[in-house]
Scaffold this active site. Structure first.
Site, PDB file in Angstrom:
ATOM      1  CG  ASP A 113      -2.169   0.904   0.919  1.00 25.39           C
ATOM      2  OD1 ASP A 113      -2.083   1.747  -0.003  1.00 25.39           O
ATOM      3  OD2 ASP A 113      -3.192   0.790   1.612  1.00 25.39           O
TER       4      ASP A 113
HETATM    5  C1  BGC Z   1      -5.058   3.216  -0.114  1.00 30.02           C
HETATM    6  C2  BGC Z   1      -5.073   2.186  -1.221  1.00 30.02           C
HETATM    7  C3  BGC Z   1      -4.880   2.880  -2.543  1.00 30.02           C
HETATM    8  C4  BGC Z   1      -3.573   3.650  -2.508  1.00 30.02           C
HETATM    9  C5  BGC Z   1      -3.251   4.372  -3.792  1.00 30.02           C
HETATM   10  C6  BGC Z   1      -3.839   4.131  -0.180  1.00 30.02           C
HETATM   11  O1  BGC Z   1      -3.988   5.215   0.656  1.00 30.02           O
HETATM   12  O2  BGC Z   1      -5.086   2.571   1.136  1.00 30.02           O
HETATM   13  O3  BGC Z   1      -6.292   1.467  -1.194  1.00 30.02           O
HETATM   14  O4  BGC Z   1      -4.928   1.937  -3.565  1.00 30.02           O
HETATM   15  O5  BGC Z   1      -3.657   4.613  -1.487  1.00 30.02           O
HETATM   16  O6  BGC Z   1      -4.039   5.491  -3.944  1.00 30.02           O
END
Ligand code: BGC
Length: 743
Positions: free
Chosen positions: A243
């Site tokens: 993530d």
């Molecule tokens: C989120 C993810 C997301 C990623 C990219 C993170 O803050 O938890 O679900 O895919 O950001 O935007």
């Protein structure tokens, strides 16, 4: 991928090895971390491109600048807006899940993406989790059976699904640091099964490791999760992507099965798996083989997606914003809405008798596609309920709209946007550039106090503005042939980066609904939201319709259901508690206090908890009404070779409208040796029936449907003995029962 034939697979592995041999250490390292906010590094010299990723579950997100958290401001990145996963799950229809995956995959490919950061399949532990709208269910079986076709749909487009967030990302509060302490059995029975199915049944090409810790280690550096379970037990050979900003420790991340570090910072060379890793390799503290393992997995992903290799010319091209996509989205929206109450046949409304319609409530006119966090998108269009009603009724019906209550507007600004807010341990500076924290311990108290003060200021503002709005709504309600209230939540509340403070309807809607029901007993109450709310007035309302964020055709589906062209068939994929105090998280804690939380309840969350505690929720798991009625009869069992149990029963539509019913099959162990939930969903079948027609439903329960995880064996075991098989229209409305004996 298991569907690759063996020979091809061998060839691919050979090609991977030969590419790897040609690469320098710098080139390899460039591939395993972000080179821009949503793209990894490539090796141009060898024809290896970077991997283009994009959020998210409700459509392909707009383009961002490559090095700052600001939308690029393009006019060519509007897309189809899909129903949220919570809406999709309410269809209880794996075919719709496949279609939604197919739409998302085609749109992602159409926008030139390689990996779409979806679906979100975390189990809903608490109704207050801010991202519940992005997730499917509190039940692992329902989640798994919908996630699998969804992923297949995505990947049929030569785009990888990135199944997220592995694992147990069950709260947003302190999400970067919280340690979820969960026992082995609960992980395997509740929090893992959907991920396991994603890997083993859907052949998901990639998995996103979550922000949080599980049992002491951050998921991105968690050997137990990534090495032992994901790769070891489940045989995953795809790519693990972090993530964004979820990697912390260089050696640990290098030496576990994380393949690609993505983050929110523009200092790409300083990523944990960039220069810091190179230093450790040079010092001999990490072996180059650790990097090779990651590169292999990323190259394998690229071959599967036909980004490289001989099949490159055959890669699907995708398409976005097609009429077909909108049709599929509409059908899913229609199947997702849940009729919670319908007394005195208040619904459907008879359009020919309505000359004056009053519509009350902010959600009638609100747009939701542009909010929620990383799930936000720039929709091609979004038909709100009010527009849906007006399009349906035409010009001869006078539609009066009043907002009813006040919603303080929160403008998005890019010097202080949601993503910065949500990454609470990272630091946001101006103009969308996130800079690294200085590492000093934080005192969040001042911040928390400011939040509370802010909430109080908002509440006072809402109260003041509501006086006139309430009066206006009550007057408008009196003078109409029919009144429809459209309230609920929005993405200021259902949002990434924060959990809800309570389970109440915001903006004094409960008071307004009570007051309106006094003057209009027949007012139709409809709510849109991403997670359950308390409905203290529910006994007074004749009709209640619930919709999750249902995509670009929400308003069309909404009008179709209210006026009876569409017969509702959605069922709840999560329990709607009467009051928050009834939930297990009200007892065990919603958020990790002091950086960790022990999920003491084990398996007992959602309906498993309500069953065990004999608490009656407002609306139970699996519940949803129709404009017609169904009867169930004739349950029979047959034990097949191999010990599988084949069930048959008949569902009949006894009403006057065509409709669809989801029959649910729960297994309840009798006199179990181990502690087991009272009953658990093991199968379901959705059947559409014309009036008076019936269908014989056949369902096969495998031995594993009777199993539980034995911590001594570190595996699932199935005990011989008697099991009650319960067939019902919901978790509480059991229509047929029988006992199956396993030998
Ligand atoms: C989120 C993810 C997301 C990623 C990219 C993170 O803050 O938890 O679900 O895919 O950001 O935007």
């Amino acid at each position: 991928m298991k569907t690759d034939n063996k020979k091809n697979q061998k060839k691919t592995e050979k090609e991977i090895e030969s590419l790897l041999k040609k690469m320098t250490l710098d080139e390899k390292i460039s591939m395993i971390h972000g080179a821009s906010l949503f793209r990894s590094g490539g090796v141009e010299r060898l024809g290896i491109p970077g991997i283009e990723t994009s959020d998210g579950p409700m459509g392909v997100r707009e383009e961002f600048m490559s090095d700052r958290w600001i939308p690029a401001g393009n006019n060519d990145d509007r897309v189809s807006y899909l129903p949220s996963n919570s809406a999709l799950a309410s269809t209880w229809n794996p075919y719709r899940a496949y279609e939604m995956g197919k739409v998302l995959g085609a749109e992602a490919r159409g926008r030139g993406k390689d990996v779409i950061l979806a679906p979100g399949i975390n189990i809903k532990r608490s109704p207050l989790c801010g991202r519940n709208f992005e997730y499917m269910s509190e039940d692992p079986k329902l989640t798994a059976t919908l996630a699998v076709p969804f992923i297949r749909g995505v990947q049929d487009n030569d785009v990888a699904a990135c199944v997220k967030h592995f694992a147990a990302n069950v709260q947003e509060t302190d999400r970067l640091m919280v340690d979820e302490k969960i026992d082995e059995r609960t992980l395997h029975e509740l929090y893992f099964p959907a991920f396991k199915a994603a890997v083993q049944e859907a052949d998901a090409y990639s998995v996103m490791a979550a922000y949080n810790k599980v049992n002491g280690y951050h998921c991105c550096e968690n050997k137990q999760l990534l090495d032992d379970v994901l790769r070891g037990e489940w045989g995953f050979d795809g790519a693990v992507i972090s993530d964004w900003g979820g990697v912390h420790l260089t050696k640990e991340a290098a030496e576990c099965s994380l393949d690609l570090e993505m983050s929110v910072f523009p200092d790409f060379d300083e990523y944990v798996l960039a220069n810091p890793l190179k230093e450790l390799i040079k010092k001999g503290e990490v072996s180059e083989e650790a990097v090779d393992a990651k590169v292999r997995n990323l190259l394998r992903l690229m071959f599967r997606l036909k980004m490289i290799g001989k099949e490159k010319a055959d890669r699907k091209q995708g398409a976005y914003n097609t009429p077909d996509h909108r049709q599929m989205i509409l059908r899913t929206a229609q199947e997702s809405m849940i009729l919670l109450k319908n007394e005195k046949q208040a619904l459907p409304l008879n359009a020919s008798k309505i000359r004056k319609l009053t519509v009350i409530g902010q959600n009638a006119a609100a747009i939701h596609s542009d909010g929620g966090g990383s799930a936000e998108i720039k929709a091609l269009y979004e038909i709100c309920p009010l527009m849906g009603l007006k399009c349906y009724l035409g010009g001869n019906t006078q539609v009066t709209y009043v907002p009813g209550y006040y919603v303080p507007e929160k403008r998005k600004t890019f010097d202080h946007n949601w993503q910065a807010d949500s990454l609470d341990d990272l630091k946001a500076s101006t103009a969308g550039v996130l800079t690294r924290d200085d590492g000093a311990p934080k005192d969040h108290r001042a911040e928390e106090e400011e939040h509370i003060a802010q909430r109080q200021r908002e509440a006072a503002e809402v109260h003041e503005k509501n006086q006139a709005l309430f009066a206006e709504a009550i007057e408008a309600a009196k003078d109409a042939d029919a009144v429809i209230f459209v309230g609920g939540l929005n993405h200021y509340i259902d949002s990434e980066g924060a959990d809800r403070a309570d389970m109440k309807l915001p903006y004094e809607q409960d008071e307004l609904i009570e007051a309106l029901l006094k003057v209009r007993k027949d007012m139709i109450v409809t709510l849109i939201g991403g997670s359950p709310v308390e409905m203290p007035w529910k006994d007074k309302a004749q009709a209640i319709l619930w919709s999750y964020y249902a995509g670009m055709e929400t308003g069309t589906a909404f009008a179709g259901i209210l006026f009876g062209d569409i017969n509702p068939s959605g069922k709840l994929a999560e329990t709607f508690p009467d009051v928050y105090g009834d939930c297990v998280t009200a007892k065990n804690g919603q958020f990790g206090v002091g950086g960790s939380i022990s999920l003491e309840e084990g398996l007992y969350c959602g309906y498993r908890y309500f069953d065990r505690q004999r608490i009656t929720p407002a609306f139970c798991f699996g519940y949803g009404l129709s404009y017609t009625h169904f009867t169930y009869s004739g349950l029979t069992f047959k034990t097949e070779k191999g010990g599988e149990i084949k069930l048959t029963f008949t569902v009949r539509n006894t009403g006057r409208r065509i409709g669809a019913e989801t029959a649910q099959i729960y297994v309840a162990p009798i006199g179990a040796k181990a502690d087991r939930p009272d009953k658990e969903l093991k199968a379901y079948s959705k059947v559409e029936l014309a009036p008076g027609k019936s269908r014989k439903v056949t369902v096969t329960l495998k031995r594993e449907d009777f199993a539980y995880y034995d911590v001594n064996a570190h595996d699932f075991v199935t005990d011989a003995g008697d099991y009650e098989i319960l067939v019902g229209a919901s978790c509480a409305d059991i229509r047929l029962k029988g006992i199956a004996t396993l030998t």
